[in-house]
Each structure stands twice: as C-alpha cells, then as structure tokens.
Scaffold this motif. Structure first.
Motif, PDB file in Angstrom:
ATOM      1  N   LEU A   1       0.821  -1.214   0.000  1.00 63.88           N
ATOM      2  CA  LEU A   1       0.000   0.000   0.000  1.00 63.88           C
ATOM      3  C   LEU A   1       0.857   1.268   0.000  1.00 63.88           C
ATOM      4  N   GLU A   2       2.063   1.187   0.526  1.00 62.11           N
ATOM      5  CA  GLU A   2       2.964   2.336   0.516  1.00 62.11           C
ATOM      6  C   GLU A   2       3.606   2.545  -0.849  1.00 62.11           C
ATOM      7  N   ILE A   3       3.930   1.455  -1.540  1.00 61.87           N
ATOM      8  CA  ILE A   3       4.661   1.549  -2.807  1.00 61.87           C
ATOM      9  C   ILE A   3       3.737   1.730  -4.008  1.00 61.87           C
ATOM     10  N   LEU A   4       2.457   1.300  -3.873  1.00 61.50           N
ATOM     11  CA  LEU A   4       1.544   1.333  -5.021  1.00 61.50           C
ATOM     12  C   LEU A   4       1.175   2.740  -5.489  1.00 61.50           C
ATOM     13  N   PRO A   5       0.832   3.684  -4.586  1.00 58.39           N
ATOM     14  CA  PRO A   5       0.423   5.016  -5.068  1.00 58.39           C
ATOM     15  C   PRO A   5       1.447   5.715  -5.950  1.00 58.39           C
ATOM     16  N   PRO A   6       2.743   5.810  -5.551  1.00 52.47           N
ATOM     17  CA  PRO A   6       3.689   6.488  -6.455  1.00 52.47           C
ATOM     18  C   PRO A   6       3.867   5.770  -7.790  1.00 52.47           C
TER      19      PRO A   6
END
Length: 603
Positions: free
Chosen positions: A78-83
């Motif tokens: 969830l931390e890596i997906l948005p960027p």
C-alpha cells in the motif's frame, strides 16, 4: 448552477470521447487505477490497525510472527503502489499520451476553423481574445481535466466512502462530527468566496500586452534594432511595469477576499482536533482498541478531509478550464467565409466599387466614405494618396477580407461575395506591403501563392515572370534551399530577392487580377519605378492595380485614382491630372525632386 453542471458534464463527455476513440484501453485502465487509488485509504486504515494491534501481540508472544507477515507485506504494498500508479502510469504515460491525442484532435480542428474564419475577426480585439484563449488553453485545460481531475475525484469519492464506513462502524454519530464542518465549509465557499476564475478572465488585455512585449525581447527580428539602439533595458523596464501592474491587481483581489478565504479554508482545519478528542474518549472508555484509535487518528489528520475535498474537485477546480470550453465553443461560432457561390474563375475581370462605406470594427471613424469607381478588364490603374487615406483598406475590401458597411463591390457586374472564397483566391494575385517571408524552401515560398495549381510548369512560369529564376538557381540547393534563419540550414536572402519571391507568389496560377500594395516602400524612388515598370510588363493583359503614395508607377498606367478622405478626389491620366493643378499635381511636384536627385547621382 444547473447550467454550469450541464456544461461541465458536456465538456467532460466531449473530452473523454476524443481520448477514448484513440486510446480506449488507456482510458479504461485510468478508471481502474483511480478505483485502486481510492481503495488504498480504507485498506490503509485496516492494515495500520492490524500492524499496531498484531505488533503488540507478537511482542507479547500472543501471536506468531508468520501470522503477522501478511500485514507487513500489505503495508509495504500500500505504501509503494500510489507512487507507481500516479507518477509512472498516470502522469508519466496517461497525461503525456492524452495531451498528444488532444493536441492533434483539438488543434487540428481549430486550424481548419482558422482556414474558414472571416479575416475581420483577426483585427477585432474581442475575437482575438476568444481565439487566443481557445487556442492557447487547449492542452493545459485538457491535461488538468483528464487525467488529473477525473482520477482525483473518482479516487477521492471511493476513499471517502471507505473512510466514512469505518467511522460509522465505530459510532454512527462520528459521521456528523466529520461531515458537518465539511458541509459548512462548502456552503460558505459557495456563498461568500468570489470566483477567481471570473476575475482572471478580466486580465486578458493586460496579460496580452506584456506577453507581446516579452516576445519583442526574444524574437530575432526585434533583437537587431534593440541592440542597435541599446533599447533592451528600456523595453525590459516597460515589461516589468506592465507585469507589476498586473500583479498589483492580483494583490488587490487577494486582500479584498482574504477574510472570506481564511474563514472558508480553516473550518476543516480545526475539525480533526475535535474528532481525535472524541476518538480518545472512546479509546479511554475501551470502546476502540489502540490500533484502530491510531489508524483513525492518522485518517483524521491525514486524508479524510483531503478525500472529501477531492470528491468535489471535478466541480470546484474545473471552472477555469471549463471556461476554455466556453471559449472553444465561441471560437467555433465565429463567422466563416461563405464557401458556396460562383466557382468559375473568369479569364478577364472588371472591378466596380459603388458608394462603398467602411469603418473598422469597434471604431468610430469611417475610412471609406462613399468610394465609387470602375476598372475595366485588362486596365492598369494606379491608386495614389497620402498615408492613411484608405488605399490598403480598399484592397482589403476588394479581396473580401472585410465586407463594406454599405455599398457594393462588383466583379464582372456580380457582387464580390457571390463568388466562393476559393474562387476569389484564384482571381487575385496580391503582393502586400508587409508580404510574408515564410521559413520554408524557395519553391514552397512561391507555390504557396496557389497550392491548387502548383505544377512544375506554373512554378517555373511564375519565377520567370518575377525575374527570380536566376537567383533561386544560384542558391546552395536551388529551389529546395530553406529560406530564413528560424531553422538550421536556412539562409537569408536580400530584401530585393524576397520581393521577387513575393511577386512570383502573386503570379502563381495565372490569376486575372494583379495587385501591388506598396511592396516597394523600402526601395529608393528610382528602384521602385524600375520594379513597377517590370511588373507592368509581366502583367500583360491582366487587370492590374498599383497602390502607392509615391508616384513612380503612375505614368505607366492607363488611369490614376487619387484617394483623399475616403473617396476618389481625382481620376484620369498623368497628363490630365497634371493640367488640373490639383492634389495629384501638388504631390507630383513635391516628389519630382526625388527622381531628379537619384538620376543625377546615378549619372
């Protein structure tokens, strides 16, 4: 409000329709990405809650670490997906691809409109504002509206629904404490906040003035004189003054609405503090666990109001860009040249003005005041007069660039505008005073005079008549040589050679009427007289009009029209006008010394 919403939906429908037609899979993937981005917020609440609670359980030995790993993996994901989705896919690919699609579709369509648009719009400030705003805002507005606003709104709606669902699962009344400040702020903004986009629209004249001046400081054709006269600092000061004036207007607007903006922007800034205190109370009472308390607190301080505001961005932030579509519609509603009409191009042409009156749009002064004359087919006419008497305006009306306010212009006894725009283009071959020096090849500079008849034979005949053949062949790559210095490999040619190019352009297509509208104003009187003599020989049996305020051409034409105060003051041959001792005789007497002095110098 209803009208704006309808216009908004229509604009988005049109925009998405254009992009979907060219890249349907990309549009579908963009909507899927927006949904995924929206789901990340409620998933983060769920994941963070387990990270805290289960982490404590692992520390106490109540939970095996391997049971904790899935939540760590989900947290990382969830931390890596948005960027990845935002930076790489949306703004690295979708935005760039969308701009290219819209640039081709919108600008291609707009350029086709320019081809059909009446010339008068380009000398009307209101029309120029419409053209400028529609044409120059296209890419920027489209880029904001898709994917930026579409993705932001859809993802924010999903994030808001998920977040509010979590709050409702804790206590239903938390929905009220969260939503009430948001609705109050939204109401306040709608009621009190001045629309900055409407304000910005009024600044076009000021921005246009300093934009033009800024161009003068950068473009090559201005730099030579700026350096020669050491005028750059002076022009920069004027530029700064105009820019400063615009900025002062912005500051006035900001200060005038500072109180309302401060109130509107800060209602939802205090709400998270109140809501966290309520969550703390529930935590102390043991009604929420520590993981959920921390996760919802992060939600309150972080994304809940950001998501709620984002869910309205499609409406709240689209105002300026929707104005583009308003100007886009106005642009396409600007009147066009009549495409229907007489298609045949006559071999011989007579011209008649009958009591023609004309003033430029949005002005109060008549330029032509009952102008009347007739030119027979094959006749050569000089139109003379002082600067500002309406000579070039008369030509603009004859070419159909403007329509008379009253009176008639006839071609072979038929109204000028009864001929189609295309046929009028094949009737008149014109060399303007400020003829264009295109940064294209020498041959292209000539054949642009009549693209429909751009055969090799017609090109060769045109350059032969214009006596441009020899110098074109002497260029490095002959007729394929790129002219001008705007592109690498381009060459500059002399002013006299450019005039030959412009004259050859007029001879393209064997047009029955030839017009010289003071293209020799930079030449000395003797050189001008020589060029007019050559042009008269080249024009053979064609109807020919020489426009000038100098009298170099008058003795080689059949008749002379003296234009004064918007009408024909005198007409006749050179000899008859001299004998009248009127305007023409006085002009000729005052200019005679130019030719005598030049002749003496040449001897």
């Amino acid at each position: 409000m209803k009208k704006n919403a309808k216009r908004l939906l229509h604009a988005y429908g049109e925009l998405l329709g254009i992009i979907f037609k060219e890249a349907p899979i990309m549009v579908i993937l963009t909507f899927i990405t927006a949904i995924l981005l929206g789901l990340i917020t409620p998933l983060s609440v769920y994941t963070n809650s387990h990270i805290f609670n289960d982490g404590l359980s692992v520390a106490k030995g109540e939970l095996a670490f391997k049971q904790y790993i899935p939540f760590l993996v989900l947290f990382f994901f969830l931390e890596i997906l948005p960027p990845v989705l935002s930076s790489i896919f949306l703004y690295g690919y979708v935005e760039s691809r969308s701009v290219l699609i819209l640039r081709t579709a919108l600008r291609g369509k707009m350029l086709q409109k320019i081809k059909k648009m009446k010339y008068e719009h380009f000398e009307n400030e209101q029309s120029v504002e419409i053209i400028d705003k529609a044409y120059n805002r296209a890419e920027n507005s489209a880029r904001h509206m898709f994917p930026l606003y579409v993705v932001r709104t859809l993802s924010a709606i999903i994030a808001s629904i998920g977040s509010l669902s979590y709050l409702a699962s804790v206590r239903w009344w938390l929905l009220l404490t969260v939503l009430l400040p948001f609705f109050l702020e939204s109401w306040w903004i709608m009621k009190h906040n001045y629309n900055i986009y409407d304000e910005l629209e009024t600044y076009w004249n000021r921005e246009h003035s300093y934009t033009i001046l800024g161009g003068m400081l950068q473009k090559r054709q201005y730099l030579r004189e700026n350096k020669l006269f050491q005028a750059t600092d002076f022009l920069i000061d004027i530029y700064k003054e105009r820019l400063h004036g615009r900025n002062k207007e912005y500051e006035k607007f900001y200060l005038r609405h500072l109180k309302q903006n401060f109130t509107a922007d800060n209602l939802t800034k205090f709400a998270p503090i109140i809501n966290i205190l309520l969550l703390l109370m529930l935590f102390i009472q043991g009604e929420v666990n520590v993981g959920l308390f921390i996760s919802l607190s992060l939600l309150m301080f972080g994304s809940i109001y950001h998501s709620l505001e984002g869910s309205t961005v499609l409406f709240s932030a689209s105002g300026y860009h929707i104005n583009f579509f308003n100007y886009y519609d106005k642009y396409f509603s600007l009147s066009e040249e009549e495409q229907e009409g007489i298609q045949d191009v006559p071999e011989k042409v007579s011209i008649e003005f009958r009591d023609v009156w004309f003033r430029y749009p949005n002005t109060e002064q008549d330029i032509l005041k009952g102008l009347s004359f007739k030119i027979e087919a094959g006749e050569k006419i000089s139109v003379v007069g002082e600067n500002g008497e309406g000579k070039s305006t008369m030509i603009k009306l004859l070419l159909g660039l403007f329509a008379p306010d009253s009176g008639e212009i006839l071609i072979n006894g038929k109204p000028l505008l009864s001929y189609s725009c295309q046929s009028r283009g094949h009737i008149f071959g014109t060399v303007f005073q400020d003829f264009i020096r295109y940064s294209i090849t020498a041959k292209e500079n000539v054949i642009i005079g009549d693209i429909d008849n751009a055969s090799k034979e017609r090109y060769q005949e045109a350059v032969r008549k214009a006596k441009a053949e020899q110098f074109i062949e002497g260029l490095a790559e002959g007729s394929s040589t790129l002219l001008g210095r705007d592109f690498d490999g381009g060459v500059d040619i002399s002013g006299g050679q450019w005039q030959r190019i412009a004259i050859a352009r007029a001879f393209m297509g064997d047009k029955p009427v030839l017009i010289l509208d003071e293209p020799t104003s930079q030449l000395d009187p003797i050189a001008e007289s020589s060029l007019y003599n050559e042009f008269s020989e080249m024009s053979e049996e064609k109807t020919t009009i020489f426009i000038t305020h100098r009298l170099a051409s008058t003795m080689i034409t059949d008749r002379i029209f003296v234009l004064s105060d918007g009408r024909i003051a005198e007409s006749g041959s050179h000899e008859s006008l001299i004998s009248r001792n009127g305007i023409y005789a006085n002009m000729f007497e005052s200019q005679k010394k130019w030719y005598q002095q030049e002749s003496a110098c040449n001897e």
